[in-house]
Design a protein around this motif. Structure first.
Motif, short mmCIF file in Angstrom:
data_model
loop_
_atom_site.label_atom_id
_atom_site.label_comp_id
_atom_site.label_asym_id
_atom_site.label_seq_id
_atom_site.Cartn_x
_atom_site.Cartn_y
_atom_site.Cartn_z
N HIS A 1 -38.77 10.83 -55.26
CA HIS A 1 -40.04 10.97 -54.54
C HIS A 1 -39.85 11.75 -53.24
CE1 HIS A 1 -43.87 9.99 -52.72
NE2 HIS A 1 -44.24 9.40 -53.85
N GLU A 2 -40.78 12.67 -52.99
CA GLU A 2 -40.60 13.53 -51.80
C GLU A 2 -40.71 12.76 -50.49
OE1 GLU A 2 -45.24 15.11 -51.81
OE2 GLU A 2 -43.60 16.52 -52.20
N ASN A 3 -41.34 11.61 -50.55
CA ASN A 3 -41.46 10.77 -49.36
C ASN A 3 -40.34 9.72 -49.31
OD1 ASN A 3 -42.68 9.90 -47.00
ND2 ASN A 3 -44.21 8.64 -48.05
N GLY A 4 -39.41 9.84 -50.28
CA GLY A 4 -38.25 8.94 -50.32
C GLY A 4 -36.98 9.76 -50.14
N LEU A 5 -35.95 9.50 -50.95
CA LEU A 5 -34.71 10.27 -50.81
C LEU A 5 -34.87 11.71 -51.30
CD1 LEU A 5 -31.70 7.94 -51.70
CD2 LEU A 5 -32.78 8.41 -49.51
N ASN A 6 -35.89 11.93 -52.14
CA ASN A 6 -36.20 13.28 -52.58
C ASN A 6 -35.03 13.95 -53.31
OD1 ASN A 6 -37.76 15.54 -52.91
ND2 ASN A 6 -37.52 16.29 -50.80
N ILE A 7 -34.34 13.18 -54.15
CA ILE A 7 -33.25 13.75 -54.94
C ILE A 7 -33.87 14.45 -56.15
CG2 ILE A 7 -31.20 13.20 -56.33
CD1 ILE A 7 -30.76 10.78 -54.49
N SER A 8 -33.60 15.73 -56.27
CA SER A 8 -34.22 16.52 -57.34
C SER A 8 -33.89 15.92 -58.71
CB SER A 8 -33.71 17.96 -57.26
OG SER A 8 -33.84 18.58 -58.51
N LYS A 9 -34.89 15.90 -59.59
CA LYS A 9 -34.65 15.35 -60.94
C LYS A 9 -33.58 16.16 -61.67
CE LYS A 9 -39.14 13.15 -61.57
NZ LYS A 9 -40.00 13.88 -60.57
N ARG A 10 -33.43 17.41 -61.29
CA ARG A 10 -32.38 18.25 -61.90
C ARG A 10 -30.99 17.79 -61.51
NH1 ARG A 10 -35.56 23.00 -63.94
NH2 ARG A 10 -37.30 21.64 -64.41
N LYS A 11 -30.93 16.95 -60.49
CA LYS A 11 -29.62 16.45 -60.04
C LYS A 11 -29.39 15.01 -60.48
CE LYS A 11 -28.94 19.74 -56.48
NZ LYS A 11 -28.74 20.07 -55.09
N ILE A 12 -30.22 14.60 -61.44
CA ILE A 12 -30.09 13.25 -61.99
C ILE A 12 -29.77 13.37 -63.48
CG2 ILE A 12 -31.30 11.08 -62.44
CD1 ILE A 12 -32.97 11.57 -59.93
N THR A 13 -28.68 12.74 -63.91
CA THR A 13 -28.28 12.81 -65.32
C THR A 13 -28.30 11.43 -65.95
OG1 THR A 13 -26.81 14.68 -64.83
CG2 THR A 13 -26.40 13.50 -66.88
N ILE A 14 -28.93 11.37 -67.13
CA ILE A 14 -28.89 10.14 -67.91
C ILE A 14 -27.87 10.34 -69.03
CG2 ILE A 14 -30.19 8.65 -69.48
CD1 ILE A 14 -32.73 9.46 -68.01
N SER A 15 -26.91 9.42 -69.13
CA SER A 15 -25.94 9.50 -70.22
C SER A 15 -26.28 8.43 -71.25
CB SER A 15 -24.53 9.28 -69.67
OG SER A 15 -23.59 9.24 -70.72
N THR A 16 -26.39 8.84 -72.51
CA THR A 16 -26.76 7.87 -73.55
C THR A 16 -25.81 7.91 -74.73
OG1 THR A 16 -28.50 7.13 -75.07
CG2 THR A 16 -28.39 9.49 -74.62
N SER A 17 -25.64 6.75 -75.35
CA SER A 17 -24.82 6.66 -76.56
C SER A 17 -25.60 7.16 -77.78
CB SER A 17 -24.38 5.21 -76.76
OG SER A 17 -25.52 4.37 -76.79
N GLY A 18 -26.86 7.55 -77.56
CA GLY A 18 -27.64 8.12 -78.66
C GLY A 18 -28.77 7.23 -79.13
N ILE A 19 -29.52 6.66 -78.20
CA ILE A 19 -30.65 5.80 -78.53
C ILE A 19 -31.85 6.71 -78.85
CG2 ILE A 19 -32.09 3.87 -77.73
CD1 ILE A 19 -29.10 3.19 -77.85
N VAL A 20 -32.09 6.96 -80.12
CA VAL A 20 -33.09 7.96 -80.53
C VAL A 20 -34.50 7.68 -79.97
CG1 VAL A 20 -34.27 8.95 -82.55
CG2 VAL A 20 -31.78 8.78 -82.51
N PRO A 21 -35.02 6.44 -80.07
CA PRO A 21 -36.36 6.21 -79.51
C PRO A 21 -36.41 6.42 -78.01
CG PRO A 21 -35.60 4.30 -80.79
CD PRO A 21 -34.45 5.24 -80.71
N GLY A 22 -35.30 6.19 -77.32
CA GLY A 22 -35.24 6.41 -75.88
C GLY A 22 -35.36 7.89 -75.56
N ILE A 23 -34.71 8.73 -76.36
CA ILE A 23 -34.79 10.17 -76.13
C ILE A 23 -36.22 10.65 -76.40
CG2 ILE A 23 -33.88 12.44 -76.82
CD1 ILE A 23 -31.23 10.93 -77.55
N GLU A 24 -36.84 10.07 -77.44
CA GLU A 24 -38.26 10.41 -77.73
C GLU A 24 -39.15 10.04 -76.56
OE1 GLU A 24 -38.68 8.26 -81.39
OE2 GLU A 24 -38.02 9.95 -82.61
N LYS A 25 -38.86 8.89 -75.98
CA LYS A 25 -39.67 8.42 -74.85
C LYS A 25 -39.50 9.35 -73.64
CE LYS A 25 -41.68 4.97 -72.42
NZ LYS A 25 -42.38 3.76 -72.46
#
Ligand code: SAH
Ligand code: SF4
Length: 349
Positions: free
Chosen positions: A183-207
């Motif tokens: 959030h720009e009014n919070g820490l404002n960390i760009s979403k491009r600098k946030i990585t989600i690592s997954t073991s391959g939860i298909v419905p999660g990726i769809e979400k």
């Protein structure tokens, strides 16, 4: 524990504004209080100096800002990696790792206490599964460490959800946390600098696709044959490679974003020339980066790390023969068990 009070760090922007209006406070307090909580990272309601004393007293009575209890802190003598052990309100513990690079700080954040996926090679999985982390427990890992860094004139620059747990099995809290952290009014960390690592939860990726959250995706592949992947990641039986492949194709078609793949190298298990070639075929289907991670013997099992020679051979097939965009991931904080996947739930209740 402050059961009877409202936990301010669990609220998203709308929930906070609604609460402020419902409590009879001025509407423009919403932005200010949000910034105190998520930008300035204050610990005490009393520090909200532009909020009237009367309203601060009301907030103090009815709400609270949760603080983390730091139980242990280790610093690697090799590369400065820092590992934090936090105790939660219910006595459970989680770990967070700060990776120091020359010009940036990356924080490896946990999303669950333990992990229900129980991968055969992973210390977190072996420590069992307790529960999902709440929104405030996810963001407070970042806030607690950000406060320490600010004292040194530094900050958290990148976030990787590669700590304890499977992020996409706690996707609602995860998304709420990401929206607050970026959030720009919070820490404002760009979403491009946030990585989600997954073991391959298909419905999660769809979400993730549905929600159009433009974060980076890393996929723990580890094997390109179902018989082998089943042995490493039990959830592959529910979401086999073909389904994972299909959803990732769709993900890339829609988002146009590069996908990072992680592949643990295990001796005499997934490092044959055939494995390398089928893996290369898989990679060429995607705009990709491939991280090879030599196995770390952290749990009781028969797996071993391949020899250096074997690791290099596997790498060379991918890199030179097949032109895959591949790197061997360097290890961080080995002297303090700081590597992702080596985090375990400590018994501190
Ligand atoms: N649950 C998510 C994120 C946490 S695990 C996931 O599985 O992707 C983060 C990374 O640590 C994964 O890529 C995993 O492959 C790696 N890891 C876990 N145990 C490991 C081990 N013993 N040796 C090397 N890497 C490991
Ligand atoms: Fe869970 Fe990831 Fe560990 Fe597998 S590797 S048990 S998904 S934390």
């Amino acid at each position: 524990m402050e059961d009877f009070k409202l936990n301010l760090l669990n609220l998203d922007e709308k929930e906070l504004t609604d609460y402020i209006l419902a409590s009879g406070m001025k509407k423009f307090y919403g932005k200010q209080i949000f910034n105190w909580l998520h930008g300035k990272l204050i610990r005490n309601i009393n520090d909200m100096s532009n909020i009237s004393l009367k309203d601060r007293e009301m907030l103090f009575e009815k709400t609270y800002i949760p603080l983390f209890n730091l139980m242990d802190h280790k610093v690697s003598k090799i590369d400065g990696t820092e590992k934090f052990l936090f105790k939660l309100e219910d006595g459970n513990t989680i770990e967070t790792v700060l990776l120091k690079h020359k010009t940036r700080n990356t924080l490896c954040v946990s999303t669950q206490v333990g992990c229900p996926v129980k991968c055969a090679f992973c210390a977190t999985g072996a420590s069992g599964f307790e529960r999902n982390l709440d929104v405030h427990e996810i963001i407070n890992q970042v806030y607690t460490i950000e406060r320490r860094l600010r004292n040194k004139g530094e900050s958290v620059n990148n976030i990787v959800f590669m700590g304890m747990g499977e992020p996409l099995l706690n996707i609602n809290n995860l998304m709420k946390a990401i929206i607050l952290l970026s959030h720009e009014n919070g820490l404002n960390i760009s979403k491009r600098k946030i990585t989600i690592s997954t073991s391959g939860i298909v419905p999660g990726i769809e979400k993730l696709l549905e929600e159009k959250l433009p974060v980076e995706l890393a996929v723990s592949l580890h094997a390109v044959f179902n018989e082998k992947r089943d042995q490493l990641i039990p959830i592959n039986k529910r979401f086999p490679l073909e389904d994972l492949f299909t959803v990732l194709k769709e993900y890339q078609r829609i988002t146009n974003r590069r996908i990072t793949f992680e592949y643990i190298l295990i001796k005499e298990f997934n490092v044959s020339d055939t494995d390398a070639n089928v893996l290369a075929d898989f990679m060429h289907e995607f705009d990709h980066t491939l991280n090879l991670i030599p196995y770390n013997p952290v749990v009781e099992n028969d797996f071993e790390r391949p020899s250096q020679k074997k690791i290099e051979k596997f790498y060379n097939i991918l890199k030179n023969d097949r032109k895959v965009n591949v790197v061997i991931r360097g290890e961080k904080g080995t002297d303090i068990d700081g590597a992702c996947g080596q985090l375990r739930q400590r018994n501190a209740k």
